[in-house]
Scaffold this active site. Structure first.
Site, PDB file in Angstrom:
ATOM      1  N   GLU A 147       2.315  -5.149  -3.272  1.00  0.00           N
ATOM      2  CA  GLU A 147       3.243  -4.028  -3.446  1.00  0.00           C
ATOM      3  C   GLU A 147       2.411  -2.750  -3.364  1.00  0.00           C
ATOM      4  O   GLU A 147       1.773  -2.353  -4.334  1.00  0.00           O
ATOM      5  CB  GLU A 147       3.955  -4.127  -4.799  1.00  0.00           C
ATOM      6  CG  GLU A 147       4.848  -5.341  -4.935  1.00  0.00           C
ATOM      7  CD  GLU A 147       6.076  -5.295  -4.039  1.00  0.00           C
ATOM      8  OE1 GLU A 147       6.313  -4.244  -3.400  1.00  0.00           O
ATOM      9  OE2 GLU A 147       6.779  -6.314  -3.955  1.00  0.00           O
ATOM     10  N   CYS A 181       5.975   4.550  -7.132  1.00  0.00           N
ATOM     11  CA  CYS A 181       5.898   4.010  -5.767  1.00  0.00           C
ATOM     12  C   CYS A 181       7.110   4.466  -4.964  1.00  0.00           C
ATOM     13  O   CYS A 181       7.029   4.643  -3.749  1.00  0.00           O
ATOM     14  CB  CYS A 181       5.844   2.486  -5.790  1.00  0.00           C
ATOM     15  SG  CYS A 181       4.494   1.797  -6.754  1.00  0.00           S
TER      16      CYS A 181
END
Length: 393
Positions: A147, A181
């Site tokens: 990720e 993110c």
């Protein structure tokens, strides 16, 4: 963390395989799933409890054990999470040796990545980190779930509800000081409404409550370090050198709240094209504004970055919304309509494409990454069906 633990408890009853029709009489095909073994979790500073928990809770529900290497910037939260899990296991009589915490620097993480006993390394962090972790795990034929960075964009169409769009944009771009993110980093606005929307955004930015994040009403807290602040300032300077115009903010350090902390004003920069600094992820509250004329141009701008995590469109045109969600639209792992790019619900798989790494965590069928499948053939007849009618009798 609490929600994902509840989710994982329910998931433990839903680790479904398949029954498959066999071409051989008296035979049955089945798919079963088994624990991988040891899962190594490498987490980043910005969500020190959430990212750990949505990996660990699912891994434990799948029957794996977990070794956790958190960011060295968040050791206290990491120790607290580890102790909470240990105490919960003790209270219900569950095994207490299924989770281990490794506090330390990069060298500790490298040992975890390189250890062949670790079946899966799930790592959250920058694309640069992923470029190192992925090949090292693959070299020993291990599995990795990555990720990585996001350079998330929102398209604002002429039909958009601007009241809704302003709220969604400001929260996604400036909230958590741009250290998600899924933070909104690029705004792609139709030329007909660009000036109106930008004026409203700059007005909202000028009133943003910046300060101690423990105070109710604060939207923008500090950056993680003065190094992050220097990186932010450098990105703004590069954007200006490449033709960008700063509309509000500028990265000025604010010292009134806490002199040693890296508080900064969120920045909006209007740019004419996606230069190299716009196509990079700067982990700070910088929002680049671009304009478009046609929907096709908006999608091309949106997808013309190396990252592919989160995306959104603000529109009241159903055709545009559906096209944005189709295979011809956003190339991200997360695509939203009339909501910002930041935030995610645990029921949906979280992750992205391209340099974001391709991994999926948390909801949907992301649990499959933490298990290994096996195909089973069961012969319940009294004959052995051999290919080409071979007979040994």
């Amino acid at each position: 963390m609490i929600d994902i633990c509840d989710f994982a408890v329910g998931l433990s009853r839903q680790l479904y395989g398949r029954t498959i029709a066999s071409e051989r009489p008296g035979h049955r095909l089945a798919e079963t799933w088994h624990p991988l073994g040891v899962v190594g979790v490498v987490s980043a500073f910005n969500f020190p409890a959430a990212v750990w928990s949505w990996n660990t809770a699912v891994a434990l529900a799948c029957g794996d054990t977990v070794i956790w290497k958190p960011s060295e910037l968040t050791p206290l939260i990491s120790q607290a999470c580890d102790r909470l899990l240990d105490r919960a296991a003790e209270e219900v009589g569950a095994p207490r040796d299924v989770h281990r915490l490794l506090l330390g620097d990069r060298a500790i993480g490298e040992r975890l990545v390189d250890d062949p006993r670790v079946a899966l390394v799930t790592a959250t962090g920058s694309t640069r980190m992923g470029r190192e972790v992925g090949p090292r795990v693959a070299a020993r034929f291990g599995r990795s779930l990555l990720e990585l960075g996001g350079n998330n964009a929102a398209v604002v169409a002429p039909s958009a509800d601007l009241d809704l769009a302003v709220q969604g944009i400001v929260f996604a771009a400036a909230g958590t000081a741009g250290q998600r993110c899924t933070t909104l980093r690029r705004l792609i606005v139709h030329r007909d409404i660009a000036d109106t929307l930008v004026a409203r955004l700059t007005s909202a930015y000028a009133k943003l409550p910046i300060g101690d994040p423990f105070d109710e009403g604060t939207l923008v807290g500090p950056l993680i370090s003065t190094t992050a602040l220097d990186t932010m300032r450098d990105a703004v300077a590069r954007a200006q050198a490449q033709g960008g115009k700063v509309l509000v903010g500028g990265g000025r350090r604010l010292t009134d709240t806490a002199p040693r902390a890296a508080y900064a004003e969120p920045v909006i920069v209007r740019v004419d094209e996606q230069t190299d600094v716009v196509r990079e992820e700067t982990f700070a509250p910088i929002l680049y504004v671009l304009t478009y004329d046609t929907f096709e141009e908006a999608i091309a701008l949106h997808n013309d970055v190396p990252q592919g995590l989160s995306s959104s469109i603000f529109t009241r045109d159903q055709q545009e919304a559906e096209r944005f969600l189709s295979s011809e639209g956003s190339d991200c792992g997360i695509a939203n309509v009339n909501i910002g790019t930041s935030g995610a619900e645990i029921g949906g798989a979280f992750g992205g494409e391209k340099e974001t790494g391709g991994g999926r965590e948390s909801g949907s069928d992301a649990w499959r990454a933490y298990m290994r499948p096996a195909t089973n053939t069961i012969n319940y007849s009294s004959r052995l069906a051999l290919a080409r009618n071979v007979s040994f009798l």
